[in-house]
Design a protein around this motif. Structure first.
Motif, PDB file in Angstrom:
ATOM      1  N   UNK A 130       0.884  -1.177  -0.029  1.00 51.95           N
ATOM      2  CA  UNK A 130      -0.100  -0.021   0.090  1.00 51.95           C
ATOM      3  C   UNK A 130       0.710   1.136  -0.016  1.00 51.95           C
ATOM      4  N   UNK A 131       1.960   1.341   0.706  1.00 51.65           N
ATOM      5  CA  UNK A 131       2.829   2.486   0.809  1.00 51.65           C
ATOM      6  C   UNK A 131       3.785   2.521   0.015  1.00 51.65           C
ATOM      7  N   UNK A 132       3.992   1.217  -1.065  1.00 49.23           N
ATOM      8  CA  UNK A 132       4.832   1.257  -2.086  1.00 49.23           C
ATOM      9  C   UNK A 132       6.466   1.271  -1.840  1.00 49.23           C
ATOM     10  N   UNK A 133       6.719   0.479  -0.804  1.00 50.45           N
ATOM     11  CA  UNK A 133       8.063   0.182   0.002  1.00 50.45           C
ATOM     12  C   UNK A 133       8.315  -1.017  -0.208  1.00 50.45           C
ATOM     13  N   UNK A 134       9.610  -1.594  -0.146  1.00 48.11           N
ATOM     14  CA  UNK A 134      10.193  -2.984   0.185  1.00 48.11           C
ATOM     15  C   UNK A 134       9.701  -3.468   1.501  1.00 48.11           C
ATOM     16  N   UNK A 135       9.280  -4.644   1.581  1.00 47.84           N
ATOM     17  CA  UNK A 135       9.149  -5.161   2.696  1.00 47.84           C
ATOM     18  C   UNK A 135      10.040  -5.835   3.418  1.00 47.84           C
ATOM     19  N   UNK A 136      11.170  -6.179   2.756  1.00 51.01           N
ATOM     20  CA  UNK A 136      12.303  -6.827   3.122  1.00 51.01           C
ATOM     21  C   UNK A 136      12.791  -6.433   4.406  1.00 51.01           C
ATOM     22  N   UNK A 137      13.288  -5.137   4.687  1.00 49.15           N
ATOM     23  CA  UNK A 137      13.679  -4.896   5.918  1.00 49.15           C
ATOM     24  C   UNK A 137      12.562  -4.748   6.910  1.00 49.15           C
TER      25      UNK A 137
END
Length: 430
Positions: A130-137
């Motif tokens: 939804x926020x358009x960021x990578x979930x890896x961290x």
């Protein structure tokens, strides 16, 4: 000769897993095949032995919870929680991460860390999308939090169950002795998140505005199924907390819950089996067999005995040495077989120390070292393997070394905080 083969096979497989030259499931199963094929361990030791075989409790706990999560996913509740968390954090990725880390740490203390990461991962993937960021961290930070938070209670981390059984320690014993340091560790971890994952918190203002405009209640697709899932999950969690009263292993509770939920939801196999991480389960099976070969040939026992002999009868030295050695060794191999092997040696040391407070500190140093050491590498704890498997399946692979670079820092911080806690509480304040 068997000892040499067990060591060589484990080292080669570990290097292949670490370098990711081949899929880790392939490396683990190949290593297991070699130690079985050349006779280092037989079928009885690999599949039926409690000490050297596949830990079926872990395998079936994972399988049961994966099925439950697969059915729960159909209700839309993960989307609800994701939007709720993002809105409470005002769309700030850092605040979202801190919120999810706190939820993960608290939940891991009262469920177990593997169950918690299975439940929190879908939420994380959705909120990051939804926020358009990578979930890896976010996924890495949550698995760190799960291993830290799970340290607080008897059921939070599988090694604690082994220690509790061996030492006769209760749920309340763990809560009283370990919860205080875990609270400190979680607070410190939240403060280092910005530095540890710097550069990972930039989000598009338009995406944030879109999330803030969403109504999370609209995401619930099947209210009746959600109610059924809530009832079954409540019963499963009660079974986890009261497993010593009901005399049911967490794996049995999870499988019963999965079976009941499949029955009452009338779900089709393809609807829930898609959430089962088969590669992760097979990787665990291979890893357990290779580590079982090290246990069977006496390698792990010899290492643990050397560490115990190095204490020279000094209780404080023993506590700090067990803490440090447990953190390192648990990070290299899985912390479950390490604790299973180390527990009898710690029990022997405890019997030799006249002061009851100093003696009990040995058990707490083993728990803290093994649980916090599980963050050291990608294979240090079951939760790590599960979370990385989910990330890979969803298209966000996390490399062994990416995880380990962060994990080494977190392990160092948590162990360095645990050492003065053990000294002050059990040797200064008594």
């Amino acid at each position: 000769m068997s000892t040499v083969v067990a060591i060589v096979v484990f080292v080669i497989a570990y290097l292949l897993i670490a370098t990711e030259r081949i899929p880790k499931m392939t490396a683990a199963l190949a290593g297991a095949g070699v130690v079985l094929g050349v006779g280092v361990v037989g079928a009885d030791e690999a599949f039926y032995s409690h000490d050297t075989g596949v830990d079926w409790n872990v395998i079936f706990l994972l399988l049961g919870m994966m099925i439950i999560v697969g059915i729960l996913r159909r209700t839309g509740v993960f989307e609800y929680i994701a939007i709720w968390a993002a809105k409470r954090a005002k769309g700030s990725p850092l605040r979202v991460l801190i919120l999810l880390v706190l939820i993960t740490a608290i939940a891991s203390a009262f469920l177990d860390n593997v169950t918690t990461v299975l439940l929190i991962a879908p939420v994380t993937l959705l909120v990051c999308d939804r926020l358009g960021i990578s979930p890896a961290p976010f996924l890495i930070a949550e698995v760190f939090a799960s291993n830290i938070g799970g340290t607080a209670t008897l059921i939070g981390d599988p090694p604690n169950i082994i220690i509790g059984s061996r030492a006769g320690l209760t749920f309340n014993d763990f809560l009283v002795h370990l919860a205080p340091i875990v609270v400190i560790e979680v607070v410190v971890f939240c403060f280092v998140l910005r530095w540890l994952f710097r550069g990972s918190f930039a989000a598009d203002p338009e995406r944030i505005a879109e999330v803030m405009a969403l109504n999370e209640r609209e995401t619930i697709r099947d209210t009746r199924l959600l109610v059924k899932c809530g009832i079954v999950l409540g019963a499963v969690f009660a079974g986890f907390v009261g497993h010593s009263v009901f005399h049911l292993e967490p794996s049995v509770v999870a499988l019963l819950g999965a079976g009941v939920l499949v029955l009452v939801s009338q779900a089709r196999p393809r609807d829930y089996l898609v959430s089962v991480e088969w590669e992760t389960l097979l990787f665990f099976a291979g890893l357990f067999i290779m580590i079982g070969a090290l246990v069977h040939t006496g390698v792990i026992a010899d290492l643990a005995r050397l560490a115990a002999d190095a204490t020279g009868g000094n209780a404080l030295v023993a506590v700090l040495l067990i803490l440090g050695v447990s953190a390192v060794v648990s990070g290299i191999i899985d912390n479950i077989p390490y604790v299973a092997t180390m527990a009898p040696l710690v029990a022997d040391l405890v019997a030799r120390i006249p002061d009851p407070g100093h003696a009990q500190a040995l058990w707490w140093s083993l728990a803290l070292g093994a649980d916090f050491g599980g963050n050291l590498t990608a294979v240090g704890a079951s939760a790590n393997v599960v979370m990385l498997g989910i990330a890979r399946r969803e298209g966000y692979p996390i490399s062994f070394w990416e995880f380990t670079r962060k994990g080494a820092v977190v392990t160092a911080i948590t162990v360095l905080l645990a050492a003065p806690y053990l000294w002050l509480r059990y040797f200064v304040l008594g």
